[in-house]
Enzyme design. Structure first.
Site, PDB file in Angstrom:
ATOM      1  N   HIS A  61       2.320   3.811   7.045  1.00  0.00           N
ATOM      2  CA  HIS A  61       2.207   4.621   5.825  1.00  0.00           C
ATOM      3  C   HIS A  61       1.014   5.571   5.826  1.00  0.00           C
ATOM      4  O   HIS A  61       0.811   6.284   4.831  1.00  0.00           O
ATOM      5  CB  HIS A  61       2.185   3.719   4.583  1.00  0.00           C
ATOM      6  CG  HIS A  61       1.093   2.697   4.578  1.00  0.00           C
ATOM      7  ND1 HIS A  61       1.265   1.425   5.070  1.00  0.00           N
ATOM      8  CD2 HIS A  61      -0.181   2.751   4.147  1.00  0.00           C
ATOM      9  CE1 HIS A  61       0.147   0.741   4.935  1.00  0.00           C
ATOM     10  NE2 HIS A  61      -0.753   1.521   4.374  1.00  0.00           N
ATOM     11  N   ASP A 117       0.774  -1.238   0.000  1.00  0.00           N
ATOM     12  CA  ASP A 117       0.000   0.000   0.000  1.00  0.00           C
ATOM     13  C   ASP A 117       0.808   1.292   0.000  1.00  0.00           C
ATOM     14  O   ASP A 117       0.272   2.331  -0.364  1.00  0.00           O
ATOM     15  CB  ASP A 117      -0.968   0.002   1.188  1.00  0.00           C
ATOM     16  CG  ASP A 117      -2.080   1.033   1.042  1.00  0.00           C
ATOM     17  OD1 ASP A 117      -2.406   1.397  -0.110  1.00  0.00           O
ATOM     18  OD2 ASP A 117      -2.629   1.482   2.058  1.00  0.00           O
TER      19      ASP A 117
END
Length: 999
Positions: free
Chosen positions: A448, A197
């Site tokens: 993230h 991702d």
């Protein structure tokens, strides 16, 4: 003393006999005799890693094998906080409960022995694990042993790759992998990195993964143009050569781009969150769809297989927070596998479907014995369509980005003091000290959607809360350690608001002590700056000698700050005493001549505009006209070309030319013996102090921006820009996660022909610690104090985005604009500007960047504390090293690992070709014998980078590249306590130690 074995390689199929002999004993605990001399020989186990693939399912070599990978992607905070995701709270925001996912997956795996599942985020898994009964833990251990539950990546989180510092990446990976090693032994050790991702991929990340021992790297997101080219040229998989300094294959990593990001193929999502039709195989049902589904799947698999080079292809069966009812997934996958494989006999179909894992898929690729192309650049910037560049998050939430970097600094100091003081740091006169809460909070921040600034506001607040709560146990630990090492039990104080000149102790006390701790491996001369009341102060060094000091008045607030220069030994502290001088007031020292200089630098400002106009390096006789000013881009809310708006992820200005915040600045010049400053006020929401201290070879620009006004209905993205006449030929340079430097070229990508749709955003790159431009003679470098986006949009120009406030969401899932309320509206930071000759610039920016990320820590005390031990005289200065480290060596990690064990990492911080006339890129040899003063190393074991396996027992799969033969890793060899570091090499050790009784 040192087990220094270089990792050996293993090719699939070459060591089958050794596979079955590998046990699941914990790799870091082999039977090692105590060392009686500084020598130990480790015997390599060259096929150790092949053992990790022994549980892989059988494939059919003459068919296309479709590896189905059941997985869930569990963000450690995004739309909900970490706790809200784990417990399944506020499902009206997002239906997601990680505890239920893991419960459900374990039950479903037990129902069918062929089923497999991978899990990634150890921040969640470790929490779930601690809540399980012994019986459940035993079941899970067996599933792991059988390879039916496999861990991929294995970090505490799946970290961001653009805004993270390499030291923090290593720490968070170490935390997660240690949990797996201690819980499951080598059975639980991940073989592949899994970054499905993150929004672009850094070269340094791949290098770190390779040094951690991973065999391969899988990711989901890459630029849409890049992906199109790769599909055409069959380069969805290749070897990433992730370092220009480390000799291949040290930083080589096989890299695979997943075909569908990380989602299931269209129409095949059988989670309870999905609306796709389940498999209906009953021909009597009006909903019967099995025949059509099989036909669709076979076409899908065949088409996908054509994009890859082997008889294997992978399908990710899962997505965000899926498998909360795992049965809905597995029941349909069971049917799919059965129905498709039945076609092999019935119709001669040459497609074989199986439950698999990324590691097992990789194992088959390795056995194919193909030659693979090599990639040498990175995957930034990332765009998922025209006008859609994910370069805004490089700068989003700058206050959180700074807090994270500051916390990394604080954690390293905490870790070092815990290592130096030993058990006395954890239990002492100030209570129970603990570095673990901050270590875990920092690991979470690497996620993230955390340090990237791409979470919702209440989640960002929770990330900051976790950091804040982690600081407190470290403050207790540091107080215990400082008392133990100094011999005095002072009432220590930690002023967390020094960046806004608030510290109650120094502003009210007539006398106080300043303890300055230096985490670097060399002594530092560092300017201490503390808010004080309107007095003159007397400052004495650790030996009682008076040192020069100044009290300067801040023009904007009329408040005072005390300045004095502290000399602090390596990995140690100095204690300075400060006392008020009665009946004296500081003199204001303002001037009007807009020039500041010291013995190395001179900076001139335009008397008409107040802007910086010239920088001169007096030492090297370099003169560069340079103008620095603040500008803002008007954030796009969509236009006739695209509806794409600027948001937390996306940077999209509505025009290519930014607007001045102001063409001129009100200025005040402050000149004192210890500092010269130009205070610039550009507007009610933008100001800057440009300063020089004595003996300083860089110009410091301390900027304050906010609250950005949006009353006009325009979102704004604020930059600091430096304009020069340097002929830079479209080139500029940025760091990769704070380590190696990459060359950037405007409107260009090294591996495909770019169709540039955003001339500004499409040229932005992550700047973790530095960006520079050069004409081949002079080099202008700017160091940052946090991660920011940066670029050079025209020759001789360099810009960094310092703040952004936006009024529209960018439609990437967050669902709220980046329009923070509260204290985060104001942001203060620093840019350090260096002007050097190109051939000597690396020495300056490397060593200064090291001092930025590992800055000295100030601790305060009232003074007059009792002795820690009556029989020991107090000391006002201490160094944890008996001799300083050479300038090219960084003490990257010094931390407690066990009751009598420390984790030690030493790093060569210069790359090949950065000698700077001082041989700084040469190999460095260190003798670790008696290097540390607070403890004696009795046993030293070298490990891989994340410290989860002994280096002597580590081996990685070998890959053949089309660039010619890759040298085999060096065989195991015995060495003494003398170690050598090659350029950009990091070596990691577990050291058994005995602490000195007197600290």
């Amino acid at each position: 003393m040192v087990g220094d074995a270089r990792p050996s390689g293993v090719r699939a199929g070459g060591c089958r006999g050794a596979v079955g002999s590998r046990t699941s004993s914990r790799a870091l605990r082999p039977p090692l005799p105590p060392l009686s001399s500084l020598f130990v020989l480790f015997l390599a186990a060259p096929c150790a890693w092949a053992a990790g693939y022994k549980t892989c399912p059988k494939v059919k070599p003459d068919m296309l094998n479709v590896h189905l990978v059941p997985h869930t992607h569990d963000d450690v905070g995004w739309l909900k906080t970490v706790d809200q995701y784990f417990y399944g709270i506020y499902n009206n925001i997002q239906p997601a409960g990680v505890q239920y996912i893991l419960d459900s997956v374990i039950s479903s795996l037990l129902a069918n022995p062929t089923r497999r599942f991978i899990y990634v985020e150890i921040a969640f898994f470790s929490r779930w694990w601690r809540q399980q009964t012994n019986a459940t833990q035993k079941i899970v251990r067996e599933l792991v042993r059988q390879g039916r539950l496999e861990f991929a990546n294995g970090g505490w989180v799946m970290n961001d790759e653009a805004t993270t510092h390499y030291g923090a990446i290593i720490d968070q990976m170490t935390l997660g992998l240690r949990f797996l090693e201690e819980t499951f032994g080598s059975d639980g050790r991940p073989r592949v990195a899994w970054h499905i991702d993150p929004f672009g991929h850094s070269r340094e990340q791949a290098s770190l993964f390779a040094q951690m021992g991973f065999d391969g790297f899988f990711f989901g997101r890459l630029d849409y143009q890049d992906k199109k080219v790769r599909k055409k040229t069959l380069q969805m998989e290749q070897v990433w050569r992730a370092s220009t300094s480390l000799k291949p294959p040290t930083a080589d990593l096989f890299t695979s781009v997943l075909p569908n990001m990380y989602n299931p193929p269209e129409g095949l999502c059988w989670d309870m969150l999905c609306a796709d039709k389940p498999v209906v195989e009953d021909t009597r049902s009006p909903e019967y769809n099995a025949k059509e589904l099989v036909r669709y799947f076979l076409k899908l698999a065949t088409d996908q297989g054509k994009l890859y080079r082997t008889k294997h292809t992978v399908m990710t069966m899962g997505s965000d927070f899926q498998y909360e009812n795992a049965n809905t997934w597995f029941k349909n996958l069971d049917k799919l596998i059965q129905l498709v494989n039945a076609q092999q006999r019935a119709n001669g179909i040459r497609v074989n479907v199986l439950y698999s894992t990324p590691a097992c898929y990789l194992w088959e690729l390795n056995k194919a014995n193909l030659s693979w192309s090599v990639k040498k650049d990175d995957f930034f910037p990332y765009a998922d369509g025209p006008y859609m560049f994910w370069t805004g998050y490089f700068s989003s939430r700058p206050a959180l980005k700074r807090y994270e970097r500051l916390s990394y600094n604080f954690l390293q100091v905490c870790n070092q003091l815990e290592a130096l003081a030993g058990p006395a740091a954890n239990v002492g006169p100030y209570g129970s000290g603990d570095s673990a809460p901050l270590n875990e909070a920092m690991a979470v921040l690497q996620h993230h959607d955390a340090v990237s600034g791409t979470s919702r506001q209440h989640v960002a607040n929770d990330y900051a809360r976790q950091l804040s709560e982690g600081w407190r146990p470290c403050e207790v630990l540091m107080s215990n350690a400082l008392a133990h090492l100094s011999g005095l039990k002072e009432d220590f104080a930690f002023c967390r608001k020094l960046n806004i000149s608030i510290c109650p102790l120094t502003q009210t006390a007539e006398r106080f002590q300043v303890i300055v701790y230096n985490p670097l491996g060399r002594k530092v001369d560092w300017m201490v700056r503390l808010p004080v009341s309107k007095h003159v102060y007397l400052v004495k060094d650790p030996g009682g000698k008076i040192v020069p000091s100044d009290v300067v008045t801040i023009p904007s607030s009329d408040s005072q700050e005390l300045l004095f220069s502290a000399l602090v030994p390596a990995v140690g502290f100095s204690i300075y005493s400060v006392s008020q001088m009665p009946n004296q007031r500081p003199q204001k020292s303002w001037s009007r001549d807009l020039v500041i200089q010291n013995e190395y630098l001179r900076a001139r400002f335009d008397p008409n505009t107040g802007l910086l106009m010239e920088l001169e390096n007096l030492e090297q006789n370099l003169l560069l006209p340079v103008r620095q000013a603040f500008y803002w881009y008007n954030a796009s809310t969509g236009n006739n070309l695209s509806s794409q708006a600027s948001g937390a992820y996306i940077f999209r200005p509505n025009q290519n030319k930014p607007l001045f915040v102001s063409h001129w600045a009100q200025t005040h010049l402050v000149k004192a013996s210890l500092v010269q400053e130009v205070h610039q006020n550009f507007s009610a929401w933008c100001s800057q102090v440009v300063r020089l201290y004595p003996r300083q070879r860089h110009l410091e620009l301390e900027w304050t921006v906010g609250p950005i006004p949006v009353g006009d209905g325009w979102g704004k993205e604020v930059i600091s820009r430096f304009d020069t006449a340097l002929a830079t030929r479209g080139l500029f340079y940025t760091d990769s996660n704070g380590r190696e430097i990459l060359e950037r070229r405007r409107n260009y990508r090294p591996t495909w022909k770019l169709n540039q749709t955003e001339p500004v955003a499409g040229n932005y790159y992550p700047v973790n610690s530095r960006i520079y431009i050069t004409d081949g003679n002079m080099q202008l470098t700017v160091l940052t104090d946090r991660s920011q986006g940066g670029s050079s949009l025209r020759d001789g120009s360099l810009e960094l985005m310092v703040h952004r406030r936006l009024l529209k969401d960018d439609a990437r899932g967050v669902g709220e604009p980046l329009n923070k309320e509260g204290s985060g509206l104001w942001v203060r930071g620093r840019h350090l500007v260096l002007l050097d000759k190109k051939e000597t610039a690396a020495a300056r920016h490397r060593l200064q960047a090291e001092m930025e990320v590992l800055a000295p820590q100030v601790v305060l005390a009232q003074g007059g504390g009792a002795r820690y031990r009556l029989e020991k005289a107090p000391r006002t200065q201490f160094s944890g090293l008996r001799r300083e480290l050479p300038p090219s060596v960084r003490l990257l990690t010094l931390a407690r690992w066990g009751p009598e064990t420390l984790l030690l990492r030493l790093e060569h911080q210069f790359a090949v070709g950065e000698d700077s006339g001082r041989n700084l890129s040469s190999p460095v040899t260190l003798d670790l014998t008696n290097l540390f003063s607070a403890f004696t190393i009795t046993n030293l074991r070298e490990t891989t980078l994340a410290a989860n396996q002994l280096l002597a027992y580590a081996s990685r799969l070998q890959w053949t590249t089309d660039t010619g033969p890759t040298p085999h890793p060096s065989p195991s060899r015995p060495v003494s306590a003398t170690i050598t570091l090659q350029p950009m090499e990091i070596r990691t050790f577990l050291a058994s130690v005995q602490w000195e009784e007197d600290g």
